[in-house]
Design a protein around this motif. Structure first.
Motif, PDB file in Angstrom:
ATOM      1  N   PHE B 277       0.823  -1.189   0.000  1.00 13.28           N
ATOM      2  CA  PHE B 277       0.000   0.000   0.000  1.00 13.28           C
ATOM      3  C   PHE B 277       0.863   1.247   0.000  1.00 13.28           C
ATOM      4  O   PHE B 277       0.490   2.252  -0.602  1.00 13.28           O
ATOM      5  CB  PHE B 277      -0.968   0.033   1.183  1.00 13.28           C
ATOM      6  CG  PHE B 277      -1.768   1.293   1.142  1.00 13.28           C
ATOM      7  CD1 PHE B 277      -2.756   1.458   0.186  1.00 13.28           C
ATOM      8  CD2 PHE B 277      -1.487   2.351   1.988  1.00 13.28           C
ATOM      9  CE1 PHE B 277      -3.458   2.639   0.079  1.00 13.28           C
ATOM     10  CE2 PHE B 277      -2.190   3.548   1.890  1.00 13.28           C
ATOM     11  CZ  PHE B 277      -3.176   3.686   0.934  1.00 13.28           C
ATOM     12  N   GLU B 278       2.022   1.196   0.653  1.00 14.85           N
ATOM     13  CA  GLU B 278       2.912   2.368   0.682  1.00 14.85           C
ATOM     14  C   GLU B 278       3.242   2.811  -0.739  1.00 14.85           C
ATOM     15  O   GLU B 278       3.202   3.990  -1.061  1.00 14.85           O
ATOM     16  CB  GLU B 278       4.200   2.060   1.458  1.00 14.85           C
ATOM     17  CG  GLU B 278       4.004   1.983   2.963  1.00 14.85           C
ATOM     18  CD  GLU B 278       3.085   0.857   3.401  1.00 14.85           C
ATOM     19  OE1 GLU B 278       3.129  -0.252   2.787  1.00 14.85           O
ATOM     20  OE2 GLU B 278       2.285   1.054   4.339  1.00 14.85           O
ATOM     21  N   GLU B 281       0.170   4.349  -2.369  1.00 14.54           N
ATOM     22  CA  GLU B 281      -0.068   5.682  -1.818  1.00 14.54           C
ATOM     23  C   GLU B 281       0.828   6.717  -2.508  1.00 14.54           C
ATOM     24  O   GLU B 281       0.378   7.771  -2.937  1.00 14.54           O
ATOM     25  CB  GLU B 281       0.215   5.646  -0.310  1.00 14.54           C
ATOM     26  CG  GLU B 281      -0.373   6.785   0.459  1.00 14.54           C
ATOM     27  CD  GLU B 281      -0.077   6.677   1.963  1.00 14.54           C
ATOM     28  OE1 GLU B 281       0.867   5.941   2.357  1.00 14.54           O
ATOM     29  OE2 GLU B 281      -0.784   7.335   2.746  1.00 14.54           O
ATOM     30  N   PHE B 312      -4.790  -1.065  -8.983  1.00 16.06           N
ATOM     31  CA  PHE B 312      -5.393  -0.620  -7.722  1.00 16.06           C
ATOM     32  C   PHE B 312      -5.422   0.904  -7.646  1.00 16.06           C
ATOM     33  O   PHE B 312      -6.404   1.499  -7.192  1.00 16.06           O
ATOM     34  CB  PHE B 312      -4.631  -1.219  -6.532  1.00 16.06           C
ATOM     35  CG  PHE B 312      -5.207  -0.791  -5.210  1.00 16.06           C
ATOM     36  CD1 PHE B 312      -6.411  -1.300  -4.768  1.00 16.06           C
ATOM     37  CD2 PHE B 312      -4.550   0.140  -4.423  1.00 16.06           C
ATOM     38  CE1 PHE B 312      -6.962  -0.893  -3.555  1.00 16.06           C
ATOM     39  CE2 PHE B 312      -5.088   0.562  -3.203  1.00 16.06           C
ATOM     40  CZ  PHE B 312      -6.306   0.037  -2.776  1.00 16.06           C
ATOM     41  N   VAL B 342      -7.170  -6.637  -8.974  1.00 17.57           N
ATOM     42  CA  VAL B 342      -6.059  -5.730  -8.680  1.00 17.57           C
ATOM     43  C   VAL B 342      -5.936  -5.623  -7.163  1.00 17.57           C
ATOM     44  O   VAL B 342      -6.876  -5.921  -6.439  1.00 17.57           O
ATOM     45  CB  VAL B 342      -6.295  -4.318  -9.277  1.00 17.57           C
ATOM     46  CG1 VAL B 342      -6.351  -4.380 -10.796  1.00 17.57           C
ATOM     47  CG2 VAL B 342      -7.571  -3.688  -8.735  1.00 17.57           C
ATOM     48  N   HIS B 346      -0.399  -6.946   2.219  1.00 17.59           N
ATOM     49  CA  HIS B 346      -0.001  -6.445   3.512  1.00 17.59           C
ATOM     50  C   HIS B 346       0.791  -7.573   4.159  1.00 17.59           C
ATOM     51  O   HIS B 346       0.502  -8.740   3.909  1.00 17.59           O
ATOM     52  CB  HIS B 346      -1.242  -6.111   4.346  1.00 17.59           C
ATOM     53  CG  HIS B 346      -0.873  -5.561   5.688  1.00 17.59           C
ATOM     54  ND1 HIS B 346      -0.737  -6.358   6.796  1.00 17.59           N
ATOM     55  CD2 HIS B 346      -0.576  -4.307   6.075  1.00 17.59           C
ATOM     56  CE1 HIS B 346      -0.386  -5.591   7.824  1.00 17.59           C
ATOM     57  NE2 HIS B 346      -0.284  -4.350   7.407  1.00 17.59           N
ATOM     58  N   ARG B 348       0.518  -8.990   6.669  1.00 18.90           N
ATOM     59  CA  ARG B 348      -0.330  -9.974   7.332  1.00 18.90           C
ATOM     60  C   ARG B 348      -1.326 -10.654   6.402  1.00 18.90           C
ATOM     61  O   ARG B 348      -2.005 -11.591   6.821  1.00 18.90           O
ATOM     62  CB  ARG B 348      -1.072  -9.316   8.490  1.00 18.90           C
ATOM     63  CG  ARG B 348      -0.149  -9.118   9.691  1.00 18.90           C
ATOM     64  CD  ARG B 348      -0.721  -8.169  10.692  1.00 18.90           C
ATOM     65  NE  ARG B 348      -2.006  -8.612  11.205  1.00 18.90           N
ATOM     66  CZ  ARG B 348      -2.804  -7.847  11.943  1.00 18.90           C
ATOM     67  NH1 ARG B 348      -2.453  -6.620  12.228  1.00 18.90           N
ATOM     68  NH2 ARG B 348      -3.941  -8.310  12.379  1.00 18.90           N
ATOM     69  N   ALA B 349      -1.475 -10.181   5.166  1.00 22.39           N
ATOM     70  CA  ALA B 349      -2.430 -10.830   4.262  1.00 22.39           C
ATOM     71  C   ALA B 349      -2.172 -10.422   2.826  1.00 22.39           C
ATOM     72  O   ALA B 349      -2.041  -9.241   2.509  1.00 22.39           O
ATOM     73  CB  ALA B 349      -3.860 -10.470   4.658  1.00 22.39           C
ATOM     74  N   ASN B 351      -2.952  -9.513  -0.900  1.00 23.97           N
ATOM     75  CA  ASN B 351      -4.082  -8.812  -1.530  1.00 23.97           C
ATOM     76  C   ASN B 351      -5.133  -8.366  -0.526  1.00 23.97           C
ATOM     77  O   ASN B 351      -6.329  -8.410  -0.795  1.00 23.97           O
ATOM     78  CB  ASN B 351      -4.752  -9.695  -2.595  1.00 23.97           C
ATOM     79  CG  ASN B 351      -3.815  -9.956  -3.757  1.00 23.97           C
ATOM     80  OD1 ASN B 351      -3.233  -9.032  -4.309  1.00 23.97           O
ATOM     81  ND2 ASN B 351      -3.641 -11.214  -4.110  1.00 23.97           N
ATOM     82  N   LEU B 352      -4.665  -7.937   0.652  1.00 27.01           N
ATOM     83  CA  LEU B 352      -5.592  -7.493   1.703  1.00 27.01           C
ATOM     84  C   LEU B 352      -6.479  -6.381   1.171  1.00 27.01           C
ATOM     85  O   LEU B 352      -7.668  -6.306   1.458  1.00 27.01           O
ATOM     86  CB  LEU B 352      -4.800  -6.974   2.907  1.00 27.01           C
ATOM     87  CG  LEU B 352      -5.645  -6.315   4.000  1.00 27.01           C
ATOM     88  CD1 LEU B 352      -6.463  -7.354   4.738  1.00 27.01           C
ATOM     89  CD2 LEU B 352      -4.777  -5.544   4.983  1.00 27.01           C
ATOM     90  N   LEU B 353      -5.855  -5.486   0.385  1.00 24.58           N
ATOM     91  CA  LEU B 353      -6.537  -4.311  -0.104  1.00 24.58           C
ATOM     92  C   LEU B 353      -6.616  -4.449  -1.615  1.00 24.58           C
ATOM     93  O   LEU B 353      -5.591  -4.507  -2.287  1.00 24.58           O
ATOM     94  CB  LEU B 353      -5.662  -3.112   0.263  1.00 24.58           C
ATOM     95  CG  LEU B 353      -6.283  -1.760   0.404  1.00 24.58           C
ATOM     96  CD1 LEU B 353      -7.291  -1.745   1.531  1.00 24.58           C
ATOM     97  CD2 LEU B 353      -5.200  -0.729   0.656  1.00 24.58           C
ATOM     98  N   GLY B 354      -7.826  -4.531  -2.143  1.00 25.26           N
ATOM     99  CA  GLY B 354      -7.899  -4.730  -3.581  1.00 25.26           C
ATOM    100  C   GLY B 354      -9.266  -4.429  -4.137  1.00 25.26           C
ATOM    101  O   GLY B 354     -10.146  -3.923  -3.446  1.00 25.26           O
TER     102      GLY B 354
END
Lengths: 559, 559
Positions: B277-278, B281, B312, B342, B346, B348-349, B351-354
């Motif tokens: 994500f960094e 961003e 993403f 897309v 993270h 911890r997971a 494709n946590l954010l997609g």
């Protein structure tokens, strides 16, 4: 199994009574009856002929006779019972026919926009009521007049389904849901704007892409039931602020548990400056910790910030979980919970990170508005007034009629407002889910409103207060341009004041202009501004200058 | 204006020749001709009668006569020229008819899945070729046999449009695009999986929700042209790694500028551990700085990581910008660039954010694969083999035929592979855009593959190598369960080896089991596993145990 229903479909010409009727009859497993066909059989000639030779009155006589003769066994012993009956577009004009049909079964009104009616009529061949119309403009005027005449008769019907942009099967599905509706379950509206299918559920024919919008009083107690109805049977993750949880958490939890839904409440900070990615990130991790998988559902229980942040979390967690919006402010119920806009701010850009992500269910319980402070109810009324101007002359007239005593704490009144606004919003969003064009009418009052918020510093005015002042500037400009009558502006101002909203702010001048210029920079191309012409008739104009807007704003501030 | 075309629609029964033909004729403004109707006129009786009384041969004679007599003025002086001609489903069986039609105009083959053909045939009334079939199973077997007989004739047609899940107008739009295709513009495939409309563009009838997939050699030079074709005329933001920019940046830039598209290249880190994500961003802020608004387009130029991260960013920036995928690895061309998945990882997971966000255009130029190292081409071949097993017996046969010399550096061969895979992938994604069920067939080999990657530590095996070994475990299990013939496994293994992929790894045992258990925890419900029965026939099973999978894997490792 319950008794097969008798459903009578009414509505204006070309609203789909026959095609939707056939689809519904098939879905319910009952016969389909078309009163037009019965009239033709009785008369031994076509309806066009009856109109041409004997006039409309004769046709209505025959129609009344046919309706009076309709009969279906109601009990199980009679064999085939239940039916879907399509009536002629003007059948309800006769009070005897209306009462006869009302006694026979459940009346459902089919609606469609005038554009859609004319488009369909053009492709479906000649219609008796439009037979003599040889050009499009005349047909439109005539159809509009006919529709206005029939409006009072149509208004007597409580169950309504809009068939614009729907396939027959989709409209039939929505009617079937209306039939299952008990009075205390609230009004159910359907929005088709691309909601995703629910994981693991085989959508019923016609259910694809559907968002259910439920508006009523005490509907929060049926949250779990409505979720099961929508196929959302997995664990529910309720994102809610401490304050809202204090007011409504227990009721929401009880409603979920009554329907046997596992649930976990996760706290969210719903202050405007907490609409950040950092908060969304933290919530995503909480979902990981809670073991949320794709059969889970995110519930946003709260106001606009909760809906935006929780919606963004739902849109992105594992590429998207089903989403339920349970708005608890008037502003969220009439506006932000419907339409799928979700996102978080960044110090450098509002809603920098976001999505258009439709919820599967929006459940608005107007009883929860009782816990709101007055200023917040008034602020929400600004969006109610805006929505009335954009798309509901009926609601605008209702607000006008309230005079100086708009009953802001009256549940029945609020239910009326929220239902009417949800109907308008759903229709506008359906037409343009990604805000490419037509949906921009909802920005009425927002250009000046946003600029005011920025110029005065956030928190001085509420969003609704700023929008109300922005609407007045737009109305003044409409009047100056002779687009709107001066009386329209006067009435709107009176309504705004009667809702307890302010119409003046202290000097802003150049700051406003600067704030609008900044806003303009963020746009793709040029500057568009929404001007109201009359209730239900607003225009998106691209020839409005910033100077013109500021001048209009200043003149509203002087009196 | 160019000369109106003569288009001849061919295809199996119920693929939409008549309905699509009418829609296409209207779209092109030319008359519609149905050879079946001409045959009936010539015979003075119905086709069903001809079949019943005189047999199929007589019908084919009449059909050939009718086709031979077809004639349209080709030059502008002759008045009405151009036509859309729908032929009988078996017209091409006669070589004379085929050649006659080929000389007359452009042949376009309509295709549809067998399920869709049978569904349509059931609702369209009796068909002569299925007339005697009184149960569904017999009809399916018969239809399959008929289709197999005709396959060689159909295979001679280069331009194809799949009409499954399309309205007539949508299929007509796709044919119109095929007609405009020059040979050097590559193959154009159309996927309807909910791509958003392009801001500011009024979609042409039938264009809604469309993703164009272009596969060819040298197609990168036409990137700007294809974007304009798709309505993407705003500024282009090209997200590309330094390495890929070094190889293909200049060509991409030249292609955009040739089409007059403003463009800005933004550097991305495409290493697997930069899928964060960094990074996303940072890229979002770069778009803000570059002044990107909703009329801009994001181009992902690179491999899988670039596609995921840039996709993403496109999905979330200002609630979504149009997206173009320009995959530069074989893996991305055959798999990850198509389907809209897309996201970012993270710690911890994965494709946590997609999001599931469909590109408006996917442009695969197989010539760019020349710069890839051998191991990466081999790795991509694993997904090619997977896709062949999942949905293309023809491609599987082609790979088998290559024997020990799979020409991994041959452009024509790679084009064939990428085109076939894109076709299969687009069809599977259309059926199930949000991976609710059927799309999971694409996970063939991935359960064991992912577990192997995790157990061995990322980077030991490439993704493709892991999937190849996973496929072999799945095949072994299929054979053990007597679902697949042993020869299928043997052939697949031979192909895998011929592509330079390894089939063995050092001992993993318990680690594999543990990795699979972890994977299972992330699922919504239970464990599903994809087992291949034959090329083009794979099954999603939910009764497979982890122990069974590990045993199958172990037995492939022993010999």
């Amino acid at each position: 199994m319950s008794t097969p229903p008798i459903v009578i479909l009414c509505g204006f010409m070309a609203t789909g009574k026959t095609t939707v009727g056939r689809a519904l009859a098939e879905m319910l497993g009952v016969p389909f009856v078309d009163t037009d066909a019965l009239v033709e059989a009785r008369a031994g000639t076509s309806i066009a002929e009856i109109f041409a030779r004997e006039g409309e009155a004769r046709f209505r006589d025959l129609e009344a006779e046919v309706c009076a003769a309709l009969s279906f066994p109601h009990d199980a012993s009679g064999g085939a019972s239940g039916a879907v009956i399509a009536t002629g577009g003007g059948a309800l004009l006769r009070d005897e026919t209306f009462k006869r049909l009302q006694a026979l079964g459940t009346l459902v009104l089919l609606e469609a926009t005038l554009d859609e009616v004319l488009r369909r009529a053009a492709t479906m061949g000649p219609r008796p009521m439009l037979a003599s119309m040889d050009d499009a403009a005349a047909a439109r005027t005539h159809a509009q007049r006919l529709h206005d005449e029939r409006r009072p008769a149509y208004h007597r019907i409580d169950r309504r389904v809009d068939t614009t942009r729907r396939r027959a099967e989709e409209a039939a599905f929505e009617i079937a849901e209306q039939l299952r509706r008990a009075p205390d379950r609230g009004t159910v509206l359907h929005m088709r704007a691309g909601a995703r299918p629910v994981p693991g559920r085989d959508p019923r024919p016609g259910e694809d892409g559907l968002t259910r919008i439920v508006v009523g009083r005490g509907t929060l107690a049926r949250l779990g039931e409505w979720m099961r109805d929508s196929g959302l049977a997995g664990p529910a993750f309720v994102l809610v602020s401490r304050t809202v949880a204090g007011h409504h958490g227990a009721a929401a939890k009880a409603a979920l548990e009554k329907a046997g839904l596992r649930n976990k409440f996760i706290e969210i900070d719903d202050s405007e400056n907490a609409k950040t990615f950092e908060q969304a990130e933290g919530l995503l991790y909480e979902l990981v910790d809670a073991g949320a998988t794709r059969d889970g559902t995110v519930i946003a229980l709260g106001g606009g910030v909760t809906g935006d942040v929780a919606g963004f979390v739902a849109a992105t967690y594992m590429r998207g979980l089903p989403l339920v919006q349970v708005p608890t402010t008037l502003l969220a119920q009439v506006d932000s919970s419907i339409g799928g806009k979700v996102g978080v701010n960044h110090p450098r850009a509002k809603n920098l990170l976001g999505a258009v992500y439709q919820p599967q269910l929006v459940l608005s319980d107007v009883d929860v508005l009782a816990t709101l402070p007055d200023r917040e109810v008034s602020s929400g009324m600004a969006e109610v007034i805006k929505t009335a101007i954009v798309g509901s002359p009926e609601l605008f007239a209702r607000l006008e009629k309230a005079g100086k005593k708009v009953p802001l704490r009256d549940g029945a009144f609020l239910e009326e407002c929220v239902t009417a606004c949800a109907r308008v919003k759903a229709r506008v969003v359906e037409e343009d889910p990604y805000e490419q064009g037509p949906r921009r009418v909802l920005n009425l009052g927002h250009t000046v409103g946003h600029a005011l918020e920025a110029a005065l510093g956030y928190g001085v005015l509420t969003h609704g207060e700023a929008v109300a002042i922005g609407m007045l500037a737009a109305l003044r400009l409409s009047v100056k341009r002779k687009l709107a009558a001066a009386s329209f502006e006067t009435t709107a101002r009176r309504i705004i004041e009667a809702c307890g909203l302010r119409t003046r702010v202290s000097e802003v001048g150049d700051d406003l202009l600067q704030a609008m210029s900044l806003d303009k920079k963020r746009r793709a191309s040029g500057f568009s501004f929404v001007l109201p012409a009359a209730p239900g008739d607003v225009r998106i104009m691209d020839d409005v200058t910033e100077q013109e807007i500021v001048a209009a704003f200043n003149s509203t501030q002087k009196g």
